[in-house]
Design an enzyme around this catalytic site. Structure first.
Site, short mmCIF file in Angstrom:
data_model
loop_
_atom_site.label_atom_id
_atom_site.label_comp_id
_atom_site.label_asym_id
_atom_site.label_seq_id
_atom_site.Cartn_x
_atom_site.Cartn_y
_atom_site.Cartn_z
N HIS A 138 0.81 -1.21 0.00
CA HIS A 138 0.00 0.00 0.00
C HIS A 138 0.85 1.27 0.00
O HIS A 138 0.33 2.37 -0.20
CB HIS A 138 -1.00 -0.01 1.17
CG HIS A 138 -0.40 0.15 2.53
ND1 HIS A 138 -0.21 -0.89 3.39
CD2 HIS A 138 0.06 1.24 3.19
CE1 HIS A 138 0.32 -0.46 4.53
NE2 HIS A 138 0.49 0.84 4.43
N ASP A 168 0.12 -7.72 1.61
CA ASP A 168 0.52 -6.31 1.66
C ASP A 168 2.03 -6.15 1.59
O ASP A 168 2.63 -5.36 2.31
CB ASP A 168 -0.03 -5.63 2.91
CG ASP A 168 0.05 -4.11 2.83
OD1 ASP A 168 0.13 -3.57 1.71
OD2 ASP A 168 0.07 -3.46 3.90
N GLY A 241 3.69 6.95 7.76
CA GLY A 241 5.05 6.98 7.24
C GLY A 241 5.89 5.82 7.73
O GLY A 241 6.95 5.55 7.17
N ASN A 242 5.45 5.13 8.78
CA ASN A 242 6.16 3.95 9.27
C ASN A 242 5.88 2.70 8.42
O ASN A 242 6.56 1.69 8.56
CB ASN A 242 5.78 3.62 10.72
CG ASN A 242 6.59 4.41 11.72
OD1 ASN A 242 6.04 5.17 12.51
ND2 ASN A 242 7.90 4.23 11.71
N SER A 243 4.86 2.77 7.58
CA SER A 243 4.48 1.60 6.79
C SER A 243 5.65 1.04 6.02
O SER A 243 6.35 1.76 5.32
CB SER A 243 3.39 1.99 5.79
OG SER A 243 2.17 2.21 6.42
N GLY A 299 -11.34 -24.73 -1.17
CA GLY A 299 -12.66 -24.53 -1.74
C GLY A 299 -13.80 -24.57 -0.75
O GLY A 299 -14.88 -25.06 -1.08
N VAL A 300 -13.57 -24.04 0.46
CA VAL A 300 -14.66 -23.96 1.43
C VAL A 300 -14.73 -22.56 2.02
O VAL A 300 -13.73 -21.84 2.06
CB VAL A 300 -14.48 -24.97 2.60
CG1 VAL A 300 -14.52 -26.40 2.10
CG2 VAL A 300 -13.19 -24.70 3.38
#
Length: 509
Positions: A138, A168, A241-243, A299-300
């Site tokens: 992001h 992410d 800004g720490n991301s 598939g559940v």
């Protein structure tokens, strides 16, 4: 597979009231030494020296790892100095989670990159001396240009090798060599109470250091649609800004990537989340090879098991992941799984809660073999299957409205006034020709309290499928006050078991 956003959306509507979600923002938890001033005494008139009690000194750690932490600047169309626009609807979603970034300072306010135009700041760290840098997806999503600034002030235009929305994670490459790198640790060894350190650029303030402890491990975050990430929860101060910055253990090894906080103000409030480094590096391996990340699925759709659910299904406890839906043609259907099964282990790993299953499944590549231990009618059974490719389009499908109510055809012991479905109804919902009963009106107090709505479709009572109002009435004919009944309910694209417990003295019809 996993609990989908569809599943969670229906769960939020159907389940009993739960804690309200706070706003999610991206990006680190301050702990400082405690100084104790000893009082002067008659024997010692001079002020006593300050003493540091019980807290570690991280100066050597910061000196060692600091050069490997970088600033990441993402520029959207229009260039620097123009403020990015928030994502549509972002400002009117106080109960949902949002990510924020620090904008170039001064001036400006925090903004969401990947939308509109402007410049946003994040953090990253170097994982190889030939220029590979790890950060959050992001941070760079939607950027026209990504610039990486090293601790020695050199700047490079970075290539986005690839990114993965679910974890992410984004992998960048800058054109240089001989770079300082950070050592990677083992996030599986983290335990609540251990010290951790974060380095990043909150609000554009380069190489800010904060510290705290691990609050929990293996946390799910259903509000951020990252069901394949068992988050590390800390009290390390994360801000805009720490991301993308590193979360480090006391040996200076990277154990996570700082990503999110829970907040109802947009700022740090003591609860931060990091992506485990083993999850991130699994994504990196695939991004280097193909530029994208592939995951397996069984598939559940699964849901948590509450106390009422356990009583209604005759389960010994609330452990496990309750299967609410099995996708046609999926690995689960071919192996023989059915709605109402409870998955208790996956490849030998115990499943205590439904949120624990998706990370285990998603960590495996399509084509991997898996063994499930399942409770069916109170008895354990083993299922072997081969994972297929995760279909994000199906997994992330949003629920559609229920069927429009028509003239009531029948009423039953729960006060559900029902109607038969025609072929168009079933085709719209993807049901079999003899599957499902529509709810036209709800007169029963317990059914209404359980969250059922007109337009919902009842697929089964317990494990018994129903395809007509008469069939539903027969299955509910012997329901008594205090007896919990499990209804498998379809609302749009979402399917979930709902526990209904009629109470003595309540009007149910």
């Amino acid at each position: 597979m996993s609990t989908t956003p569809v599943q969670r959306s229906l769960s939020a509507v159907l389940a009993k009231p739960r804690l309200r979600a706070l706003a999610l923002v991206a990006a680190t938890a301050a702990a400082t030494s405690v100084a104790v001033q000893l009082p002067a005494t008659a024997q010692s008139p001079a002020p006593a020296p300050q003493m540091v009690v019980g807290l570690p000194d991280f100066t050597n750690l910061v000196d060692q790892v600091g050069p490997g932490v970088v600033n990441v600047e993402a520029t959207m169309g229009g260039g620097p100095g123009q403020q990015a626009q928030a994502a549509p609807g972002e400002d009117d979603m106080p109960e949902l989670f949002r990510r924020f970034f620090g904008q170039d300072l001064p001036p400006g306010t925090p903004q969401a990159p990947g939308r509109g135009s402007g410049t946003a700041m994040g953090t990253g760290f170097i994982i190889s001396s030939d220029g590979y840098v790890l950060t959050n997806r992001h941070v760079v999503d939607g950027a026209d240009q990504v610039t990486v600034r090293l601790s020695d002030r050199r700047e490079f235009t970075a290539k986005v090798v690839g990114s993965d929305e679910q974890s992410d994670v984004a992998l960048l490459k800058i054109p240089t060599t001989g770079l300082p790198t950070l050592r990677l640790g083992d996030s599986n060894l983290l335990r609540p109470g251990q010290w951790v350190v974060a380095i990043g650029s909150p609000f554009g303030l380069d190489h800010s250091v904060t510290a705290g402890i691990v609050s929990a491990v293996g946390r799910s975050n259903p509000y951020a649609d990252q069901r394949y990430v068992p988050f590390i929860q800390t009290d390390v101060a994360i801000n805009r800004g720490n991301s993308g910055g590193p979360l480090l253990n006391t040996r200076g090894e990277v154990v996570g990537i700082n990503s999110q906080i829970f907040s109802n103000s947009g700022g740090y409030m003591g609860v931060s989340f990091a992506i485990p480094i083993d999850v991130a590096m699994s994504a990196v391996k695939q991004l280097k090879a193909t530029g994208r990340v592939s995951r397996g699925q069984i598939g559940v759709n699964v849901q948590p098991i509450g106390a009422d659910d356990a009583r209604g299904l005759g389960l010994p406890d609330t452990r496990g992941a309750l299967v609410a839906n099995v996708a046609p043609g999926s690995a689960a259907e071919k192996a023989g799984l059915e709605p109402g099964d409870v998955i208790r282990s996956f490849n030998g790993a115990t499943i205590n809660d439904s949120s624990e299953l998706p990370p285990l499944v998603g960590a495996l590549a399509p084509g991997s073999r898996a063994r499930l231990t399942v409770l069916r009618d109170g008895k354990p059974r083993e299922f072997d299957l081969t994972l297929t490719q995760l279909d994000e389009g199906i997994a992330n499908a949003m629920p559609s409205p229920g069927l429009p109510p028509r003239a009531a055809a029948s009423s039953n012991a729960l006060g559900l006034v029902t109607q038969p479905l025609d072929s168009d109804d079933r085709k719209q919902l993807g049901l079999k020709p003899d599957q499902g009963v529509g709810i036209a009106r709800i007169d029963g107090v317990a059914a209404r309290s359980a969250g059922l709505q007109p337009g919902d479709v009842v697929l089964s009572v317990g494990r018994t499928a129903v395809g007509s109002p008469a069939a539903l009435d027969r299955e509910l004919a012997h329901v008594r006050a205090g007896q919990t009944v499990m209804l498998l309910v379809r609302r749009g694209n979402a399917t979930q078991f709902v526990a209904v417990t009629p109470r003595a003295g309540s009007a149910e019809g």
